[in-house]
Design an enzyme around this catalytic site. Sequence first.
Site, PDB file in Angstrom:
ATOM      1  N   ALA A 178       0.807  -1.218   0.000  1.00  0.00           N
ATOM      2  CA  ALA A 178       0.000   0.000   0.000  1.00  0.00           C
ATOM      3  C   ALA A 178       0.841   1.271   0.000  1.00  0.00           C
ATOM      4  CB  ALA A 178      -0.934  -0.005   1.206  1.00  0.00           C
ATOM      5  N   SER A 230       4.544   1.069  -0.950  1.00  0.00           N
ATOM      6  CA  SER A 230       5.675   0.932  -1.865  1.00  0.00           C
ATOM      7  C   SER A 230       5.531  -0.355  -2.664  1.00  0.00           C
ATOM      8  CB  SER A 230       7.014   0.926  -1.108  1.00  0.00           C
ATOM      9  OG  SER A 230       7.142  -0.249  -0.330  1.00  0.00           O
ATOM     10  N   GLY A 231       6.263  -0.405  -3.760  1.00  0.00           N
ATOM     11  CA  GLY A 231       6.315  -1.615  -4.573  1.00  0.00           C
ATOM     12  C   GLY A 231       7.755  -1.919  -4.905  1.00  0.00           C
ATOM     13  N   THR A 249       1.927  -3.178   6.697  1.00  0.00           N
ATOM     14  CA  THR A 249       0.907  -2.138   6.823  1.00  0.00           C
ATOM     15  C   THR A 249      -0.258  -2.652   7.656  1.00  0.00           C
ATOM     16  OG1 THR A 249       1.520  -1.219   4.668  1.00  0.00           O
ATOM     17  CG2 THR A 249      -0.646  -0.622   5.535  1.00  0.00           C
ATOM     18  N   HIS A 279      -2.662 -12.655  -3.378  1.00  0.00           N
ATOM     19  CA  HIS A 279      -2.876 -11.825  -2.197  1.00  0.00           C
ATOM     20  C   HIS A 279      -1.602 -11.889  -1.374  1.00  0.00           C
ATOM     21  CE1 HIS A 279      -4.966 -10.848   1.823  1.00  0.00           C
ATOM     22  NE2 HIS A 279      -4.695  -9.736   1.168  1.00  0.00           N
ATOM     23  N   ASP A 280      -1.046 -10.744  -1.031  1.00  0.00           N
ATOM     24  CA  ASP A 280       0.284 -10.714  -0.407  1.00  0.00           C
ATOM     25  C   ASP A 280       0.343 -11.524   0.888  1.00  0.00           C
ATOM     26  OD1 ASP A 280      -1.229  -8.858   1.035  1.00  0.00           O
ATOM     27  OD2 ASP A 280      -0.011  -7.138   0.456  1.00  0.00           O
ATOM     28  N   THR A 281      -0.753 -11.572   1.642  1.00  0.00           N
ATOM     29  CA  THR A 281      -0.729 -12.371   2.867  1.00  0.00           C
ATOM     30  C   THR A 281      -0.639 -13.853   2.543  1.00  0.00           C
ATOM     31  OG1 THR A 281      -2.126 -10.701   3.903  1.00  0.00           O
ATOM     32  CG2 THR A 281      -1.857 -12.772   5.083  1.00  0.00           C
ATOM     33  N   ASN A 339      -7.745  -9.520  10.579  1.00  0.00           N
ATOM     34  CA  ASN A 339      -7.030  -8.325  10.117  1.00  0.00           C
ATOM     35  C   ASN A 339      -6.894  -7.352  11.281  1.00  0.00           C
ATOM     36  OD1 ASN A 339      -6.763  -8.205   6.934  1.00  0.00           O
ATOM     37  ND2 ASN A 339      -8.690  -9.231   7.404  1.00  0.00           N
TER      38      ASN A 339
END
Length: 472
Positions: free
Chosen positions: A11, A13-14, A259, A236-238, A296
């Site tokens: 959210a 940085s990439g 984040t 999904h990053d998680t 979450n």
Amino acid sequence: MKYYAALDFGASSGRMMLGWLENGKFQLKEVHRFENGMVKKDGELCWEHDRIFNEVKTAFKKCREMGMMPSCVGVDTWGVDFVLLDKDDQVIGNTVGYRDHRTDGMDEEVYRIIPEKELYRRTGIQKAIFNTIYQLMAVKKQHPEYLEKAETLLYTPDYYHFLLTGEKTNEYTMATTGQLISAETNDYDWEMIDRLGYPRKIFQKLIMPGTKIGHLRPELVKEIGYDCEVIAPCTHDTGSAVLSVPANDDDFIYISSGTWSLMGIERPKADASEISQQHNFTNEGGYDHRFRYLKNIMGLWMINSARHEVNDRYSFSEICDMAEQEKDFPSRVDANDEVFLSPDSMTEAVKDYCRRTGQKVPENFGQLATVIYCSLADCYAKTAKELEEISGRTFSRIHIVGGGCNADYLNRLTARACHKEVHAGPSEGTAIGNIAAQMLATGEFSSVEEVRENIHESFGVKVYNAEGELVK
């Protein structure tokens, strides 16, 4: 040497990370990093996908300059957000992000059609006002013409896979975050979608992590100078982060710390029971149809936001030192309160919460940091207790992966609050898990167990005892 690329977008940085095996050990290298974040457009908070895709092309070109061209690539991002495409594959409307307020009141609109208890029973997904199901209701109510024109819905990582290959897919782990997937069938809940009035045609056939999507578009190959295969990770990053947890027993709770803090356990089946709903747990999809049974928690967004408000004057280690100096400051907040989701000022939101609840109001940054860190640790402890009560089990340790595992102060607080060992690392869990799924697809590893053993051997972990002392 065979290189794999993870395009990992968060959210704020990439980056592109390269991974490979050398002498049997997992190696990792950052190639390119860039800023990310929502910007205001027409009064809405939006993602800058065009700019980000230019950064993606820059990353590929850097690989060529380094002589380390990846043979495979996969994209992972945050959850729930999507784009709609028309018949000409053009984006419809603004690329609105999950922190925008367009979903205010949309939960009640959905519940008029699908009561809240039924919605949870069908999907097993926790209530979050920004879930895709509510975002689509916002589109339906505010811009019905968008849904009339739409031919395709692509979640954020699916959209980048489309930009890379031209192929339209919906990856399973990402799709589950939207609250439109049946916890029983692991497919879209078509009956529910019909009742909500969302057009069936926009949803794509679900693919699983490890699916080979295709190769780069010819024009992209020409621009960057080489081709590579696109393989879906847990997009999904998680989901990618959990795949990187370096443990093969089931005696642990994980926290994917960034984040957001995503705290939970792996389960073979979803738990969509009433008690699970009351505690607001979610059943998100994982690798090989494992369920990520988790909650979450607001996470390091709170401390990052407060830090930005003082122009990033302090490093994170300095903030931890300042918090330690104010460790006796007594006030606490509920880290899951929606007032912390998207406040104009995180500092003022914390102060106002303390004021409203009759607690001491922090007067300096160290006190503010103590409130945030201790509140997060208390929230972890509460969640760990709930996980044990619902599952009927006790767990001996907590594994923290992701960038937040570097927060030594928070690790110590977590161990003491939860009365459990804390194993911290790897810090690049999301990129590692992304690349691991690609390696599983190409046969570099034969099983998840082999992957996790290799990650443990390659990256190691820090271990804190239940008193918060670093012992390894």
